[in-house]
Design an enzyme around this catalytic site. Structure first.
Site, PDB file in Angstrom:
ATOM      1  N   GLY A  79      29.648  40.534 -25.025  1.00 27.64           N
ATOM      2  CA  GLY A  79      29.566  39.113 -25.364  1.00 27.64           C
ATOM      3  C   GLY A  79      28.155  38.741 -25.778  1.00 27.64           C
TER       4      GLY A  79
ATOM      5  N   GLY B 108      25.251  35.980 -25.106  1.00 25.57           N
ATOM      6  CA  GLY B 108      24.793  34.898 -24.244  1.00 25.57           C
ATOM      7  C   GLY B 108      23.753  34.076 -24.995  1.00 25.57           C
ATOM      8  N   GLU B 109      23.228  33.079 -24.308  1.00 21.22           N
ATOM      9  CA  GLU B 109      22.270  32.192 -24.959  1.00 21.22           C
ATOM     10  C   GLU B 109      20.957  32.902 -25.262  1.00 21.22           C
ATOM     11  OE1 GLU B 109      21.464  28.732 -22.676  1.00 21.22           O
ATOM     12  OE2 GLU B 109      20.202  28.053 -24.350  1.00 21.22           O
ATOM     13  N   PHE B 110      20.589  33.836 -24.388  1.00 21.02           N
ATOM     14  CA  PHE B 110      19.281  34.481 -24.537  1.00 21.02           C
ATOM     15  C   PHE B 110      19.364  35.898 -25.088  1.00 21.02           C
ATOM     16  CE2 PHE B 110      18.395  31.604 -20.787  1.00 21.02           C
ATOM     17  CZ  PHE B 110      17.859  30.613 -21.594  1.00 21.02           C
TER      18      PHE B 110
ATOM     19  N   VAL C   4      25.225  40.506 -23.983  1.00 27.55           N
ATOM     20  CA  VAL C   4      25.660  40.931 -22.657  1.00 27.55           C
ATOM     21  C   VAL C   4      26.364  42.280 -22.842  1.00 27.55           C
ATOM     22  CG1 VAL C   4      27.028  40.331 -20.618  1.00 27.55           C
ATOM     23  CG2 VAL C   4      25.989  38.515 -21.983  1.00 27.55           C
TER      24      VAL C   4
ATOM     25  N   ASP D 194      26.195  23.009 -15.150  1.00 26.94           N
ATOM     26  CA  ASP D 194      26.818  23.528 -16.376  1.00 26.94           C
ATOM     27  C   ASP D 194      28.226  24.035 -16.065  1.00 26.94           C
ATOM     28  OD1 ASP D 194      27.053  24.149 -19.026  1.00 26.94           O
ATOM     29  OD2 ASP D 194      25.662  25.851 -18.997  1.00 26.94           O
TER      30      ASP D 194
ATOM     31  N   ARG E 245      34.217  27.493 -19.970  1.00 25.52           N
ATOM     32  CA  ARG E 245      33.582  28.671 -20.596  1.00 25.52           C
ATOM     33  C   ARG E 245      32.728  29.444 -19.597  1.00 25.52           C
ATOM     34  NH1 ARG E 245      31.145  24.115 -22.312  1.00 25.52           N
ATOM     35  NH2 ARG E 245      29.092  23.800 -21.382  1.00 25.52           N
ATOM     36  N   ASN E 246      32.320  28.784 -18.527  1.00 21.93           N
ATOM     37  CA  ASN E 246      31.456  29.437 -17.534  1.00 21.93           C
ATOM     38  C   ASN E 246      32.197  29.910 -16.295  1.00 21.93           C
ATOM     39  OD1 ASN E 246      29.242  29.220 -19.145  1.00 21.93           O
ATOM     40  ND2 ASN E 246      28.660  27.213 -18.338  1.00 21.93           N
TER      41      ASN E 246
ATOM     42  N   ASP F  58      27.026  31.609 -14.905  1.00 21.25           N
ATOM     43  CA  ASP F  58      26.079  30.841 -15.705  1.00 21.25           C
ATOM     44  C   ASP F  58      25.288  29.812 -14.901  1.00 21.25           C
ATOM     45  OD1 ASP F  58      25.067  30.437 -18.421  1.00 21.25           O
ATOM     46  OD2 ASP F  58      26.969  31.426 -18.871  1.00 21.25           O
TER      47      ASP F  58
HETATM   48  O1  ACK Z   1      33.842  35.220 -22.751  1.00 20.53           O
HETATM   49  P1  ACK Z   1      33.156  36.495 -22.443  1.00 20.53           P
HETATM   50  O2  ACK Z   1      33.835  37.745 -22.671  1.00 20.53           O
HETATM   51  O3  ACK Z   1      32.560  36.468 -20.953  1.00 20.53           O
HETATM   52  O4  ACK Z   1      31.754  36.389 -23.171  1.00 20.53           O
HETATM   53  C1  ACK Z   1      30.772  35.874 -22.358  1.00 20.53           C
HETATM   54  C2  ACK Z   1      29.472  36.577 -22.627  1.00 20.53           C
HETATM   55  O5  ACK Z   1      29.342  37.588 -21.662  1.00 20.53           O
HETATM   56  C3  ACK Z   1      28.263  35.654 -22.592  1.00 20.53           C
HETATM   57  O6  ACK Z   1      28.120  35.056 -21.364  1.00 20.53           O
HETATM   58  C4  ACK Z   1      30.446  37.596 -20.783  1.00 20.53           C
HETATM   59  N1  ACK Z   1      29.928  37.789 -19.419  1.00 20.53           N
HETATM   60  C5  ACK Z   1      28.874  37.176 -18.851  1.00 20.53           C
HETATM   61  N2  ACK Z   1      28.695  37.610 -17.595  1.00 20.53           N
HETATM   62  C6  ACK Z   1      29.674  38.518 -17.359  1.00 20.53           C
HETATM   63  C7  ACK Z   1      30.039  39.300 -16.211  1.00 20.53           C
HETATM   64  N3  ACK Z   1      29.342  39.237 -15.068  1.00 20.53           N
HETATM   65  N4  ACK Z   1      31.105  40.106 -16.330  1.00 20.53           N
HETATM   66  C8  ACK Z   1      31.811  40.141 -17.491  1.00 20.53           C
HETATM   67  N5  ACK Z   1      31.523  39.434 -18.595  1.00 20.53           N
HETATM   68  C9  ACK Z   1      30.461  38.633 -18.529  1.00 20.53           C
HETATM   69  C10 ACK Z   1      31.148  36.283 -20.945  1.00 20.53           C
END
Ligand code: ACK
Length: 290
Positions: A32, A34-36, A39, A150, A154-155, A168
């Site tokens: 995925g 992320g903002e920064f 991932v 937040d 989505r979070n 998040d």
């Molecule tokens: O919707 P997603 O697949 O789930 O895409 C976002 C992306 O990274 C940006 O935040 C995924 N993500 C974030 N943290 C985790 C985590 N701990 N385990 C699995 N996916 C994550 C999130």
């Protein structure tokens, strides 16, 4: 906006005690954005020599020191939390690039999952169960005197169909001992559509403003992933909220759940339910019959 925006100065960087070394981490594919930065999925060899699957958030090279501080602040908040409904931090790996290692939850964002599989998700089973889990994680957060700031569909990440977890913590703050709210000095990237009146007007955040956002999160869930207030701009949303209008019930949302949402959107923070009350409402269906 009635609230003036100011840029916050980068403060001293946060230090972590048990940093992860890069040799104990294997980065796999990107899962995925992320903002920064990206991932990744990966593997972490822990101190006992066991391997565990992890999610690795990477801070992009071009990020400012303010972004780095926010990134570290997120990890710092998470390092203080330990609850089944909250994503766990495994550690920080000092870079560059700076990496934040978290437990991996394989189904990813609840919002995406709901949009992709609406026919497999029941409002009276999965959605109410996830609503109870989010409320219980938020109740824990409130007791630890943290505000999330937040909370949105989505979070919320799904470990499986039976476990939702709050993630998040980039905007999260710990409250001072003498105050039950946090006063923000910068309004950077604020999710206005999830914010309570006292937050968009005065930059005041508390567990009660998190409850408002929880109400919007419920609306996203029970509307099966619709966007709150659709195409409306933040300023328009503020206008209608100030006139007393609220999000409308969507077809698959049970009446009693919508009533709970409306309670979360009481204009006065004190009139909103607490997370402890919300987790009880969703944990037992019998409460709905009263
Ligand atoms: O919707 P997603 O697949 O789930 O895409 C976002 C992306 O990274 C940006 O935040 C995924 N993500 C974030 N943290 C985790 C985590 N701990 N385990 C699995 N996916 C994550 C999130």
């Amino acid at each position: 906006f009635p609230f003036t925006l100011r840029k916050s100065k980068p403060k001293q960087l946060i230090e972590f005690q048990d940093n992860i070394t890069r040799d104990n981490l294997i980065l796999d594919e990107v899962i995925g954005e992320g903002e920064f930065g990206s991932v990744y999925k990966g593997i972490y060899q822990n101190l006992e020599g066991n391997e565990e699957k992890v999610a690795i958030k990477m801070l992009r090279y071009d990020m400012s020191s303010t972004n780095k501080l926010e990134f570290l602040r997120e990890a710092h908040v998470m390092a203080n939390l330990n609850h089944p409904c909250i994503i766990k931090l495994i550690g920080i790996c000092e870079g560059p690039p700076l990496l934040m290692v978290q437990e991996l939850v394989v189904l990813g964002s609840m919002l995406t999952y709901i949009i992709k599989h609406p026919e497999h998700i029941s409002p009276n089973y999965e959605l109410k169960m996830w609503a109870a889990q989010i409320a219980s994680g938020m109740c824990y957060l409130e007791n630890k005197r943290f505000v999330h700031r937040d909370l949105a569909a989505r979070n919320i990440l799904l470990e499986d169909r039976h476990q939702a977890k709050i993630s998040d913590f980039g905007l999260s703050r710990m409250l001072n001992v003498d105050k039950d709210y946090y006063k923000a000095s910068n309004g950077g990237r604020w999710p206005i559509k999830w914010y309570a009146p006292e937050s968009y007007s005065y930059g005041t955040f508390s567990s009660a403003s998190d409850v408002w956002s929880y109400g919007v999160t419920l609306w996203e869930m029970f509307s099966y992933g619709q966007r709150p207030y659709d195409e409306m701009e933040g300023v328009q949303v503020i206008n209608i909220l100030e006139k007393g209008e609220r999000l409308k019930r969507t077809p698959r949302c049970p009446e009693e759940v919508f009533k709970t949402m409306e309670m979360c959107w009481a204009y006065e923070p004190k009139e909103r339910p607490t997370f402890s009350q919300l987790s009880k409402i969703f944990a037992s269906d019998s409460d709905y019959e009263n």
